[in-house]
Design a protein around this motif. Sequence first.
Motif, PDB file in Angstrom:
ATOM      1  N   UNK A 177      73.254  70.128  29.586  1.00  0.00           N
ATOM      2  CA  UNK A 177      73.436  69.239  28.448  1.00  0.00           C
ATOM      3  C   UNK A 177      72.120  68.606  28.033  1.00  0.00           C
ATOM      4  N   UNK A 178      72.209  67.380  27.532  1.00  0.00           N
ATOM      5  CA  UNK A 178      71.019  66.620  27.145  1.00  0.00           C
ATOM      6  C   UNK A 178      71.000  65.329  27.943  1.00  0.00           C
ATOM      7  N   UNK A 179      69.853  65.027  28.484  1.00  0.00           N
ATOM      8  CA  UNK A 179      69.660  63.813  29.259  1.00  0.00           C
ATOM      9  C   UNK A 179      68.656  62.922  28.527  1.00  0.00           C
ATOM     10  N   UNK A 180      68.874  61.596  28.576  1.00  0.00           N
ATOM     11  CA  UNK A 180      68.015  60.634  27.901  1.00  0.00           C
ATOM     12  C   UNK A 180      67.477  59.642  28.921  1.00  0.00           C
ATOM     13  N   UNK A 206      70.187  59.580  31.881  1.00  0.00           N
ATOM     14  CA  UNK A 206      71.608  59.491  31.558  1.00  0.00           C
ATOM     15  C   UNK A 206      71.995  60.744  30.772  1.00  0.00           C
ATOM     16  N   UNK A 207      73.084  61.389  31.166  1.00  0.00           N
ATOM     17  CA  UNK A 207      73.567  62.558  30.432  1.00  0.00           C
ATOM     18  C   UNK A 207      74.266  62.056  29.165  1.00  0.00           C
ATOM     19  N   UNK A 208      73.686  62.365  27.999  1.00  0.00           N
ATOM     20  CA  UNK A 208      74.235  61.894  26.725  1.00  0.00           C
ATOM     21  C   UNK A 208      74.970  62.999  25.964  1.00  0.00           C
ATOM     22  N   UNK A 231      69.561  59.918  19.892  1.00  0.00           N
ATOM     23  CA  UNK A 231      70.049  60.663  21.044  1.00  0.00           C
ATOM     24  C   UNK A 231      71.067  59.962  21.909  1.00  0.00           C
ATOM     25  N   UNK A 232      71.521  58.781  21.531  1.00  0.00           N
ATOM     26  CA  UNK A 232      72.526  58.086  22.335  1.00  0.00           C
ATOM     27  C   UNK A 232      73.900  58.764  22.223  1.00  0.00           C
ATOM     28  N   UNK A 233      74.250  59.223  21.011  1.00  0.00           N
ATOM     29  CA  UNK A 233      75.543  59.860  20.754  1.00  0.00           C
ATOM     30  C   UNK A 233      75.308  61.124  19.929  1.00  0.00           C
ATOM     31  N   UNK A 234      76.119  62.147  20.172  1.00  0.00           N
ATOM     32  CA  UNK A 234      75.955  63.442  19.504  1.00  0.00           C
ATOM     33  C   UNK A 234      77.267  63.882  18.876  1.00  0.00           C
ATOM     34  N   UNK A 235      77.191  64.475  17.677  1.00  0.00           N
ATOM     35  CA  UNK A 235      78.358  65.065  17.033  1.00  0.00           C
ATOM     36  C   UNK A 235      78.052  66.520  16.715  1.00  0.00           C
ATOM     37  N   UNK A 236      79.074  67.336  16.838  1.00  0.00           N
ATOM     38  CA  UNK A 236      78.892  68.757  16.573  1.00  0.00           C
ATOM     39  C   UNK A 236      78.765  68.993  15.071  1.00  0.00           C
ATOM     40  N   UNK A 237      77.882  69.892  14.678  1.00  0.00           N
ATOM     41  CA  UNK A 237      77.682  70.234  13.273  1.00  0.00           C
ATOM     42  C   UNK A 237      78.705  71.299  12.901  1.00  0.00           C
ATOM     43  N   UNK A 238      79.681  70.958  12.041  1.00  0.00           N
ATOM     44  CA  UNK A 238      80.683  71.946  11.632  1.00  0.00           C
ATOM     45  C   UNK A 238      80.042  73.068  10.813  1.00  0.00           C
ATOM     46  N   UNK A 239      80.597  74.244  10.921  1.00  0.00           N
ATOM     47  CA  UNK A 239      80.111  75.372  10.126  1.00  0.00           C
ATOM     48  C   UNK A 239      79.163  76.284  10.870  1.00  0.00           C
ATOM     49  N   UNK A 240      78.506  75.782  11.919  1.00  0.00           N
ATOM     50  CA  UNK A 240      77.617  76.637  12.709  1.00  0.00           C
ATOM     51  C   UNK A 240      78.412  77.137  13.907  1.00  0.00           C
TER      52      UNK A 240
END
Length: 149
Positions: free
Chosen positions: A40-43, A52-54, A90-99
């Motif tokens: 994942x992504x860590x910050x 922290x795994x974000x 980078x605190x919160x992530x949302x998926x990009x629709x369409x990709x």
Amino acid sequence: MTAGRSCLVVAPGKGRLIDLTDFEMRVKADAGSTGGDGGGIFLSTDAGHTWKNVLNRDRHVYDVTIDPRDPNIMYASGFESSAWRSTDRGQHWTRIPGYNFKWGQRVMPDLEDPAMIYISTFGGGVWHGASSGDQRRPDIATPELQPGH
């Protein structure tokens, strides 16, 4: 953390904010089973002393990109048919629709249109679409079929 680190990004002018992408590590326990955890992504907000795994919804993230127009906007892509966007550094992530292509390599903001991005893939393809997913474009590769035709 796991053993597949692939990208390290330091926030411009904020050396204490660091993002690290990481691959899930799979270990063969015996000939018939696999297991693993992480990825994942860590910050880090303290120059790498703690992490922290974000983003843990995609275990194989390859790259993180900071938008050159706004360092609070970040993009990430991975191998699980997903691309991600953060608007809060980078605190919160949302998926990009369409990709929805496998093997995403890198997200690049479209410098001509701030609402659009490019995503390159390891297979040599390039996707161009809305960074927020709001402006979905028609799928030209698979046209919609009408029932009975």
